[in-house]
Enzyme design. Structure first.
Site, PDB file in Angstrom:
ATOM      1  N   ASP A  53       0.841  -1.199   0.000  1.00  0.00           N
ATOM      2  CA  ASP A  53       0.000   0.000   0.000  1.00  0.00           C
ATOM      3  C   ASP A  53       0.882   1.257   0.000  1.00  0.00           C
ATOM      4  O   ASP A  53       0.393   2.371  -0.143  1.00  0.00           O
ATOM      5  CB  ASP A  53      -1.019  -0.007   1.150  1.00  0.00           C
ATOM      6  N   SER A  54       2.197   1.062   0.104  1.00  0.00           N
ATOM      7  CA  SER A  54       3.129   2.175  -0.144  1.00  0.00           C
ATOM      8  C   SER A  54       2.922   2.711  -1.566  1.00  0.00           C
ATOM      9  O   SER A  54       3.268   3.863  -1.854  1.00  0.00           O
ATOM     10  CB  SER A  54       4.580   1.715   0.030  1.00  0.00           C
ATOM     11  N   GLU A 124      -1.119  -5.824   8.266  1.00  0.00           N
ATOM     12  CA  GLU A 124      -0.385  -5.268   9.405  1.00  0.00           C
ATOM     13  C   GLU A 124      -1.118  -5.575  10.713  1.00  0.00           C
ATOM     14  O   GLU A 124      -2.340  -5.583  10.751  1.00  0.00           O
ATOM     15  CB  GLU A 124      -0.274  -3.736   9.258  1.00  0.00           C
ATOM     16  N   GLU A 191       9.565  -4.805  10.290  1.00  0.00           N
ATOM     17  CA  GLU A 191      10.003  -3.522   9.736  1.00  0.00           C
ATOM     18  C   GLU A 191      10.624  -2.653  10.832  1.00  0.00           C
ATOM     19  O   GLU A 191      10.050  -2.502  11.921  1.00  0.00           O
ATOM     20  CB  GLU A 191       8.801  -2.783   9.108  1.00  0.00           C
TER      21      GLU A 191
END
Ligand code: KIV
Length: 316
Positions: A53-54, A124, A191
């Site tokens: 989704d970046s 996430e 991350e």
């Protein structure tokens, strides 16, 4: 194919990922959101592509990933799939597509598979979404967990901050990771964590653990395409390496060796940006496989006193 870099190959599978972990072979992973750069990634021999989704930021121009919709993600994923038909493709569940209910999570995950041809989805969050992970996995869809710095929740972290440096923070991530493994994820992405807590966490799991800004000791590596190419003007995390300087050197040698570039452009697409991008990705692939990237240079440091505190954790 850009520069005819690779032979067509069969898509990697879950069995390959497990075998690679067992043999200590690092998995290579990159984001892509469109046809040409997905083609470059496949030509470079990447193991896995994430339609992150970046893409909402680097491709669609949003300030954060939060506004991205499921329909937008499907459009990006379809384009990436067309560019990389033989690469394991992961669709990233955007914020709001799985939190409301298990049914909605399954429906949206299924859209990635049926409409865009994805092989897996990523989402996430830890314990708070474990029931959704279980439901999606039980619906027969491969699920990847994502912990540490999770960009959809940066407001609650107070911005893009490195994670897992305190006992409390580390134990939270460990408990989230164990809950996700139990819920059925087949691998985990960490991350923005220093090497030591990330590696310690990975030792507690049976599944492969991959990193983006999570140090040197995991089972593989993800990078954002636009960071690797130096193509996103607003921001670049310092753990992300731009591979264009090395690719440019190779391009210069290629120019010197091939005076009739017009022919190469017409027949092999080996004269332009696609060629340079595929070279850049292939250097990344080589460096991840050899362990040269991320190395200490592109990993978050941990102070001796921070490490000493972490070693007092019940999970150390
Ligand atoms: O959207 C994405 O590309 C991601 C990475 C930042 C891990 O989720």
């Amino acid at each position: 194919m850009f520069g005819k870099k690779g032979e067509p190959r069969t898509k990697r599978t879950l069995v390959d990922f497990r075998r690679m972990k067992a043999k200590g072979e690092k998995l290579t992973w990159i984001t892509a959101y469109d046809l040409p750069l997905a083609q470059c990634a496949e030509a470079a021999g990447i193991d896995m592509i994430l339609v992150g989704d970046s893409g909402g930021m680097v491709q669609l121009g949003y300030q954060t990933t939060n506004p991205v919709t499921m329909d937008e993600m499907i459009t990006l994923a379809k384009a990436a799939r067309k560019g990389a038909p033989n690469t394991f493709l992961v669709g990233d569940m955007p914020q709001g597509s799985y939190e409301v209910s298990k049914e909605e999570g399954i429906r949206n995950a299924m859209r990635f598979v049926k409409e865009a041809g994805c092989d897996a989805i990523k989402l996430e969050g830890g314990r708070r979404v474990a029931d959704k992970v279980k439901a999606i996995a039980e619906a027969g869809i491969l699920v990847i967990g994502h912990l540490g710095l999770t960009p959809q929740s940066t407001a609650s972290f107070g911005g893009y901050r490195v994670q897992g440096k305190t006992i409390g923070g580390f134990e939270e991530v460990v408990e989230d990771a164990l809950a996700l493994q139990e819920a059925g994820i087949f691998c985990l992405l960490l991350e923005a964590m220093p090497t030591q807590p990330a590696a310690k966490l990975a030792q507690k799991l049976k599944i492969p653990v991959y990193g983006i800004g999570a140090g040197t000791d995991l089972d593989g590596q993800l990078i954002i395409m636009h960071d690797l190419l130096g193509l996103y003007a607003s921001f670049r995390p310092w753990f992300a390496k731009c591979y264009i300087p090395q690719a440019a050197q190779r391009y210069e040698a290629h120019l010197a060796a091939n005076p009739d570039l017009r022919k190469l452009g017409r027949e092999d697409r080996a004269d332009g940006l696609g060629y340079i991008a595929a070279e850049a990705i292939s250097i990344y692939v080589d460096e991840v496989r050899s362990g040269a990237y991320p190395g200490e240079e592109y990993s978050y440091p941990l102070k001796a006193e921070e490490l000493a505190e972490l070693t007092r954790s019940k999970y150390w």
